[in-house]
Design a protein around this motif. Sequence first.
Motif, PDB file in Angstrom:
ATOM      1  N   ILE A 191       0.452  -1.139  -0.077  1.00  0.00           N
ATOM      2  CA  ILE A 191       0.041  -0.088   0.248  1.00  0.00           C
ATOM      3  C   ILE A 191       0.530   1.233  -0.150  1.00  0.00           C
ATOM      4  CG2 ILE A 191      -1.738   1.271   1.399  1.00  0.00           C
ATOM      5  CD1 ILE A 191      -2.907  -0.984   2.350  1.00  0.00           C
ATOM      6  N   SER A 192       1.930   1.464   0.953  1.00  0.00           N
ATOM      7  CA  SER A 192       2.849   2.544   0.965  1.00  0.00           C
ATOM      8  C   SER A 192       3.249   2.484  -0.773  1.00  0.00           C
ATOM      9  CB  SER A 192       3.996   2.238   1.848  1.00  0.00           C
ATOM     10  OG  SER A 192       4.771   1.076   2.325  1.00  0.00           O
ATOM     11  N   THR A 193       3.587   1.700  -1.141  1.00  0.00           N
ATOM     12  CA  THR A 193       4.800   1.719  -2.119  1.00  0.00           C
ATOM     13  C   THR A 193       3.392   2.415  -3.217  1.00  0.00           C
ATOM     14  OG1 THR A 193       6.470   0.101  -1.641  1.00  0.00           O
ATOM     15  CG2 THR A 193       6.357   1.189  -4.062  1.00  0.00           C
ATOM     16  N   ILE A 206       7.307  -6.398  -6.863  1.00  0.00           N
ATOM     17  CA  ILE A 206       8.829  -7.021  -6.466  1.00  0.00           C
ATOM     18  C   ILE A 206       7.707  -7.465  -5.093  1.00  0.00           C
ATOM     19  CG2 ILE A 206       9.820  -5.086  -4.750  1.00  0.00           C
ATOM     20  CD1 ILE A 206      10.413  -4.871  -7.920  1.00  0.00           C
ATOM     21  N   TYR A 207       6.923  -7.138  -3.940  1.00  0.00           N
ATOM     22  CA  TYR A 207       6.559  -7.702  -3.281  1.00  0.00           C
ATOM     23  C   TYR A 207       6.471  -9.167  -3.157  1.00  0.00           C
ATOM     24  CZ  TYR A 207       3.801  -9.728   0.872  1.00  0.00           C
ATOM     25  OH  TYR A 207       4.224  -9.732   2.151  1.00  0.00           O
ATOM     26  N   LEU A 208       5.746  -9.650  -4.679  1.00  0.00           N
ATOM     27  CA  LEU A 208       5.703 -11.510  -4.572  1.00  0.00           C
ATOM     28  C   LEU A 208       7.389 -11.748  -4.624  1.00  0.00           C
ATOM     29  CD1 LEU A 208       2.807 -11.852  -6.650  1.00  0.00           C
ATOM     30  CD2 LEU A 208       2.787 -12.067  -4.407  1.00  0.00           C
ATOM     31  N   ILE A 209       7.728 -11.268  -5.773  1.00  0.00           N
ATOM     32  CA  ILE A 209       9.269 -11.722  -6.211  1.00  0.00           C
ATOM     33  C   ILE A 209      10.245 -11.744  -4.990  1.00  0.00           C
ATOM     34  CG2 ILE A 209      10.892 -11.455  -7.140  1.00  0.00           C
ATOM     35  CD1 ILE A 209       9.528 -10.374  -9.983  1.00  0.00           C
ATOM     36  N   LEU A 215       4.111   5.978  -5.279  1.00  0.00           N
ATOM     37  CA  LEU A 215       4.367   5.726  -6.334  1.00  0.00           C
ATOM     38  C   LEU A 215       3.174   6.320  -7.698  1.00  0.00           C
ATOM     39  CD1 LEU A 215       5.545   2.566  -7.425  1.00  0.00           C
ATOM     40  CD2 LEU A 215       7.554   4.607  -6.973  1.00  0.00           C
ATOM     41  N   THR A 216       2.128   6.740  -7.178  1.00  0.00           N
ATOM     42  CA  THR A 216       0.865   6.833  -7.847  1.00  0.00           C
ATOM     43  C   THR A 216       1.653   8.975  -7.207  1.00  0.00           C
ATOM     44  OG1 THR A 216      -0.517   5.252  -7.306  1.00  0.00           O
ATOM     45  CG2 THR A 216      -1.566   7.577  -8.064  1.00  0.00           C
ATOM     46  N   ILE A 217       1.325   9.044  -6.248  1.00  0.00           N
ATOM     47  CA  ILE A 217       1.564   9.911  -5.664  1.00  0.00           C
ATOM     48  C   ILE A 217       3.326  11.185  -6.659  1.00  0.00           C
ATOM     49  CG2 ILE A 217       2.526  12.348  -3.992  1.00  0.00           C
ATOM     50  CD1 ILE A 217       1.102  10.332  -2.368  1.00  0.00           C
ATOM     51  N   PHE A 248       4.074  -2.688  -9.919  1.00  0.00           N
ATOM     52  CA  PHE A 248       5.837  -2.304  -9.024  1.00  0.00           C
ATOM     53  C   PHE A 248       4.878  -2.803  -7.810  1.00  0.00           C
ATOM     54  CE2 PHE A 248       8.001   0.047  -7.192  1.00  0.00           C
ATOM     55  CZ  PHE A 248       9.759  -1.064  -7.884  1.00  0.00           C
ATOM     56  N   SER A 249       4.227  -2.716  -7.403  1.00  0.00           N
ATOM     57  CA  SER A 249       3.812  -2.785  -5.934  1.00  0.00           C
ATOM     58  C   SER A 249       4.074  -4.469  -5.449  1.00  0.00           C
ATOM     59  CB  SER A 249       3.564  -1.796  -5.131  1.00  0.00           C
ATOM     60  OG  SER A 249       3.396  -0.629  -6.193  1.00  0.00           O
TER      61      SER A 249
END
Length: 151
Positions: free
Chosen positions: A99-101, A131-134, A105-107, A127-128
Amino acid sequence: MSKTFDRYASLIFLAIGILFVVGSRSISASAYGSEVGPDIFPLGLGSLLVLLSLRLFYETFRYRHVQKEKGTLDYKRFLIILAAAILYALLLEEIGYIISTFLFLTIGFQTMQKGKWLSTLLIAGAFSIGIYLIYVKLLEGSLPGLPGWLG
């Protein structure tokens, strides 16, 4: 770019890269019999930084002297992204990495180029989550997950 700035920056990055390489040598070489140990990542990053800084230093000698008009600094965008980065660091543990990433990124994307909401949301979300899953599932690393209040 400024030739003088780039030259000094390349020397600073060279020193940082060398410090990474030297520092990585003090980390144990392998973990539990694996060929790839915890020293590989900082050693690789330090080596890459050394090579790129040498390349930048070399490039400063090839600059042509071009008179460039002075542009204005965009303080509003800078302050928005700085505030978003500070909030990102403060909220990372509270609301989790995904959520924070996504919000950061949206901002950031919307600050740099307004509009194109669909592509902004798709890229930030992919991306969020990607990257988390990887990192967490595939590489078995640790990142703050989703907050507990989401269930």
